[in-house]
Design a protein around this motif. Structure first.
Motif, PDB file in Angstrom:
ATOM      1  N   LEU A  35     -17.255  13.102  80.504  1.00 30.71           N
ATOM      2  CA  LEU A  35     -17.755  14.416  80.944  1.00 30.71           C
ATOM      3  C   LEU A  35     -16.971  15.553  80.297  1.00 30.71           C
ATOM      4  N   MET A  36     -15.680  15.331  80.088  1.00 29.85           N
ATOM      5  CA  MET A  36     -14.830  16.374  79.511  1.00 29.85           C
ATOM      6  C   MET A  36     -15.247  16.737  78.089  1.00 29.85           C
ATOM      7  N   VAL A  37     -15.762  15.795  77.341  1.00 26.30           N
ATOM      8  CA  VAL A  37     -16.134  16.057  75.949  1.00 26.30           C
ATOM      9  C   VAL A  37     -17.641  16.203  75.748  1.00 26.30           C
ATOM     10  N   ALA A  38     -18.401  16.042  76.803  1.00 28.18           N
ATOM     11  CA  ALA A  38     -19.859  16.123  76.695  1.00 28.18           C
ATOM     12  C   ALA A  38     -20.315  17.569  76.534  1.00 28.18           C
ATOM     13  N   ASP A  39     -21.386  17.730  75.806  1.00 31.53           N
ATOM     14  CA  ASP A  39     -22.005  19.038  75.620  1.00 31.53           C
ATOM     15  C   ASP A  39     -23.208  19.117  76.552  1.00 31.53           C
ATOM     16  N   LEU A  40     -22.930  19.374  77.815  1.00 32.41           N
ATOM     17  CA  LEU A  40     -23.985  19.450  78.828  1.00 32.41           C
ATOM     18  C   LEU A  40     -24.494  20.882  78.929  1.00 32.41           C
ATOM     19  N   SER A  41     -25.705  21.029  79.373  1.00 35.24           N
ATOM     20  CA  SER A  41     -26.305  22.366  79.462  1.00 35.24           C
ATOM     21  C   SER A  41     -26.046  23.020  80.817  1.00 35.24           C
ATOM     22  N   HIS A  42     -24.924  22.707  81.435  1.00 38.26           N
ATOM     23  CA  HIS A  42     -24.563  23.281  82.743  1.00 38.26           C
ATOM     24  C   HIS A  42     -23.249  24.037  82.607  1.00 38.26           C
ATOM     25  N   ASP A  43     -23.125  25.110  83.365  1.00 42.49           N
ATOM     26  CA  ASP A  43     -21.917  25.923  83.311  1.00 42.49           C
ATOM     27  C   ASP A  43     -20.723  25.228  83.948  1.00 42.49           C
ATOM     28  N   GLU A  44     -21.003  24.403  84.939  1.00 45.78           N
ATOM     29  CA  GLU A  44     -19.936  23.691  85.652  1.00 45.78           C
ATOM     30  C   GLU A  44     -20.429  22.302  86.015  1.00 45.78           C
ATOM     31  N   VAL A  45     -19.504  21.352  86.042  1.00 51.40           N
ATOM     32  CA  VAL A  45     -19.785  19.988  86.472  1.00 51.40           C
ATOM     33  C   VAL A  45     -18.855  19.692  87.644  1.00 51.40           C
ATOM     34  N   VAL A  46     -19.431  19.188  88.738  1.00 54.97           N
ATOM     35  CA  VAL A  46     -18.641  18.798  89.904  1.00 54.97           C
ATOM     36  C   VAL A  46     -18.776  17.290  90.067  1.00 54.97           C
ATOM     37  N   LEU A  47     -17.664  16.590  89.961  1.00 51.11           N
ATOM     38  CA  LEU A  47     -17.633  15.135  90.080  1.00 51.11           C
ATOM     39  C   LEU A  47     -17.067  14.794  91.452  1.00 51.11           C
ATOM     40  N   VAL A  48     -17.888  14.174  92.303  1.00 52.41           N
ATOM     41  CA  VAL A  48     -17.476  13.849  93.672  1.00 52.41           C
ATOM     42  C   VAL A  48     -17.051  12.385  93.730  1.00 52.41           C
ATOM     43  N   LEU A  49     -15.790  12.163  94.138  1.00 52.23           N
ATOM     44  CA  LEU A  49     -15.221  10.820  94.209  1.00 52.23           C
ATOM     45  C   LEU A  49     -14.999  10.408  95.653  1.00 52.23           C
ATOM     46  N   GLU A  50     -15.180   9.110  95.901  1.00 51.78           N
ATOM     47  CA  GLU A  50     -14.927   8.562  97.232  1.00 51.78           C
ATOM     48  C   GLU A  50     -14.184   7.246  97.103  1.00 51.78           C
ATOM     49  N   GLY A  51     -13.564   6.828  98.190  1.00 52.11           N
ATOM     50  CA  GLY A  51     -12.909   5.527  98.238  1.00 52.11           C
ATOM     51  C   GLY A  51     -11.898   5.309  97.126  1.00 52.11           C
ATOM     52  N   GLY A  52     -11.904   4.092  96.566  1.00 49.35           N
ATOM     53  CA  GLY A  52     -10.954   3.706  95.536  1.00 49.35           C
ATOM     54  C   GLY A  52     -11.058   4.514  94.257  1.00 49.35           C
ATOM     55  N   ALA A  53     -12.200   5.139  94.026  1.00 49.02           N
ATOM     56  CA  ALA A  53     -12.380   5.954  92.816  1.00 49.02           C
ATOM     57  C   ALA A  53     -11.462   7.172  92.817  1.00 49.02           C
ATOM     58  N   ARG A  54     -11.046   7.616  94.003  1.00 52.99           N
ATOM     59  CA  ARG A  54     -10.173   8.802  94.082  1.00 52.99           C
ATOM     60  C   ARG A  54      -8.851   8.588  93.368  1.00 52.99           C
ATOM     61  N   GLY A  55      -8.423   7.339  93.238  1.00 60.10           N
ATOM     62  CA  GLY A  55      -7.167   7.059  92.560  1.00 60.10           C
ATOM     63  C   GLY A  55      -7.266   7.180  91.044  1.00 60.10           C
ATOM     64  N   GLY A  56      -8.471   7.303  90.508  1.00 60.69           N
ATOM     65  CA  GLY A  56      -8.654   7.340  89.069  1.00 60.69           C
ATOM     66  C   GLY A  56      -8.532   8.715  88.443  1.00 60.69           C
ATOM     67  N   VAL A  57      -8.860   9.753  89.202  1.00 60.24           N
ATOM     68  CA  VAL A  57      -8.842  11.113  88.667  1.00 60.24           C
ATOM     69  C   VAL A  57      -8.313  12.048  89.746  1.00 60.24           C
ATOM     70  N   ARG A  58      -7.368  12.891  89.367  1.00 57.18           N
ATOM     71  CA  ARG A  58      -6.811  13.825  90.357  1.00 57.18           C
ATOM     72  C   ARG A  58      -7.831  14.915  90.708  1.00 57.18           C
TER      73      ARG A  58
END
Length: 125
Positions: A35-58
């Protein structure tokens, strides 16, 4: 009015049988990096993490990507994010494969697309 993409990370990560279940944190980190390097057509990207995934990205913002950690159910955190964004006047597109969540988000005025749509956007040209 800005456009915001809200991502149900569990649905996106879980949509590809690449061994994500062995390490949800690492799988989520890989999605975040794309997502950090993607050229998306949105002004902002919100990535919602739950459970064990929270340990992967601050939690926090990196350029145009904001990561939030659900304290409970990821679906409820996504609904809260979309509610706040829509009340602020933003156009919101949400990424999920969850039909019940899709109905809730569409009721808030968000457009909903599936994980395959996002993964196509992230595929290198």
């Amino acid at each position: 009015m800005s456009s915001v993409l809200v991502i149900d990370s569990a649905n996106v990560v879980g949509s590809q049988p690449d061994g994500w279940w062995k390490d949800r944190g690492a799988a989520t980190r890989r999605l975040h990096e794309r997502l950090m390097v993607a050229d998306l057509s949105h002004d902002e990207v919100v990535l919602v993490l739950e459970g064990g995934a929270r340990g992967g990205v601050r939690r926090g913002r990196d350029a145009h990507v904001r990561v939030t950690h659900a304290s409970g159910q990821g679906d409820d955190a996504i609904v809260t994010e979309v509610t706040i964004l829509r009340k602020a006047g933003h156009d919101v597109t949400a990424v999920t494969a969850d039909r019940m969540l899709e109905a809730r988000l569409e009721g808030l005025g968000a457009q909903v697309v599936g994980p395959a749509w996002l993964l196509e956007q992230l595929t290198p040209a």
